[in-house]
Write a protein that holds these residues in place. Structure first.
Motif, PDB file in Angstrom:
ATOM      1  N   GLU A 148       0.801  -0.989  -0.023  1.00 16.06           N
ATOM      2  CA  GLU A 148       0.044   0.033   0.041  1.00 16.06           C
ATOM      3  C   GLU A 148       0.709   1.335  -0.002  1.00 16.06           C
ATOM      4  OE1 GLU A 148      -3.733   1.748   2.755  1.00 16.06           O
ATOM      5  OE2 GLU A 148      -1.724   1.170   3.782  1.00 16.06           O
ATOM      6  N   HIS A 149       2.019   1.282   0.822  1.00 12.41           N
ATOM      7  CA  HIS A 149       2.819   2.477   0.849  1.00 12.41           C
ATOM      8  C   HIS A 149       3.521   2.615  -0.309  1.00 12.41           C
ATOM      9  CE1 HIS A 149       5.894   5.340   2.241  1.00 12.41           C
ATOM     10  NE2 HIS A 149       6.825   4.539   1.766  1.00 12.41           N
ATOM     11  N   THR A 150       4.017   1.507  -0.761  1.00 13.84           N
ATOM     12  CA  THR A 150       4.782   1.577  -2.351  1.00 13.84           C
ATOM     13  C   THR A 150       3.395   2.262  -3.399  1.00 13.84           C
ATOM     14  OG1 THR A 150       6.139  -0.141  -1.848  1.00 13.84           O
ATOM     15  CG2 THR A 150       5.786   0.159  -4.145  1.00 13.84           C
ATOM     16  N   LEU A 151       2.627   1.931  -3.579  1.00 21.10           N
ATOM     17  CA  LEU A 151       1.578   2.351  -4.259  1.00 21.10           C
ATOM     18  C   LEU A 151       1.329   3.798  -4.166  1.00 21.10           C
ATOM     19  CD1 LEU A 151      -0.140   1.516  -6.863  1.00 21.10           C
ATOM     20  CD2 LEU A 151      -1.798   0.577  -5.331  1.00 21.10           C
ATOM     21  N   GLN A 152       1.141   3.899  -3.154  1.00 18.75           N
ATOM     22  CA  GLN A 152       0.638   5.349  -2.720  1.00 18.75           C
ATOM     23  C   GLN A 152       1.796   6.377  -2.931  1.00 18.75           C
ATOM     24  OE1 GLN A 152      -0.271   5.544   1.495  1.00 18.75           O
ATOM     25  NE2 GLN A 152      -2.269   4.644   1.083  1.00 18.75           N
ATOM     26  N   VAL A 153       3.040   5.868  -2.700  1.00 19.98           N
ATOM     27  CA  VAL A 153       4.241   6.790  -3.282  1.00 19.98           C
ATOM     28  C   VAL A 153       4.065   7.127  -4.708  1.00 19.98           C
ATOM     29  CG1 VAL A 153       6.804   6.610  -3.152  1.00 19.98           C
ATOM     30  CG2 VAL A 153       5.617   6.375  -1.008  1.00 19.98           C
ATOM     31  N   ALA A 154       3.993   5.867  -5.348  1.00 18.30           N
ATOM     32  CA  ALA A 154       4.081   5.872  -6.822  1.00 18.30           C
ATOM     33  C   ALA A 154       2.981   6.613  -7.500  1.00 18.30           C
ATOM     34  CB  ALA A 154       3.960   4.467  -7.201  1.00 18.30           C
TER      35      ALA A 154
END
Length: 234
Positions: A148-154
């Protein structure tokens, strides 16, 4: 509220007019007790249909259960929110209703353009053995937060990029500098993150099929609530 509206710059007059039109429409829709009941029934009927399309088994995809990543897009604003859950069968049904989730209070499901759902555990077999061991060690819940964090950053969805303050305003969140559990563990699964982002991109860019409201892939689905306003969309 009127004091707040008077503070809006003249250049934003169109937004103020739209806000007043929205309030006026709701006043008409809630004009008496019978209209209120009709409004409640219509809204829940729509939200229930969206929830069913997000979760139920179809000819082209199995029932959506367990851990998933999901994101809601609105026409114009684009991607509004990215989240994750370990209980897709419950959370995705709640999402458009607004139970246990704030999103529908700000962005009603009637204006959602699409909802993307990725069943990330189905991607694990394509990840390196070392990362599969990392996922087993950290557990599904923590891995879901990391993805979730990776996707939010991207993708920088606006509703994930600010937090409410007790003073009544909003504070920006620097997702790249987060020290949350998801942020800390996201570096342990780079290839799984890449696979997830690729699956996400494919569904986020899929075209809505004529006469239908769902596109399925091997690892998820995208639902188009916007098409439900058209006749004969399933």
């Amino acid at each position: 509220m009127d004091d707040l509206l008077r503070q809006v710059p003249v250049s934003d007059q169109v937004h103020e007019d739209a806000y007043r039109a929205w309030r006026s429409s709701l006043t008409t829709l809630l004009g008496d007790a019978s209209l209120l009941s009709w409004w409640q029934e219509r809204r829940y009927q729509f939200a229930h249909r969206v929830g069913a399309l997000l979760t139920e088994a179809r000819a082209d995809c199995s029932v959506t259960v367990g851990p998933v990543l999901y994101g809601v897009f609105a026409s114009g604003a684009g991607l509004c929110y990215v989240g994750q859950t370990q209980e897709a069968e419950r959370r995705l049904r709640d999402l458009p209703v607004g139970e246990s989730h704030h999103l529908a209070n700000t962005v009603p499901p009637e204006v959602w353009e699409r909802v993307v759902v990725i069943r990330w555990p189905l991607l694990l077999s394509e990840a390196p053995a070392s990362e599969q061991m990392e996922v087993e060690a950290m557990g599904s819940a923590v891995c879901g937060l990391a993805l979730e964090h990776t996707l939010q950053v991207a993708t920088t969805p606006p509703l994930n990029s600010r937090r409410r303050r007790t003073s009544g305003d909003w504070q920006p969140r620097n997702l790249t500098r987060s020290r949350s559990r998801g942020a800390i563990h996201s570096q342990r699964i780079p290839e799984l993150s890449r696979l997830t982002l690729a699956a996400w991109k494919a569904l986020a860019e899929a075209e809505a099929p004529k006469g239908a409201a769902v596109v399925a892939s091997e690892v998820g689905r995208v639902v188009f609530p916007s098409t439900l306003h058209e006749p004969r969309c399933t």
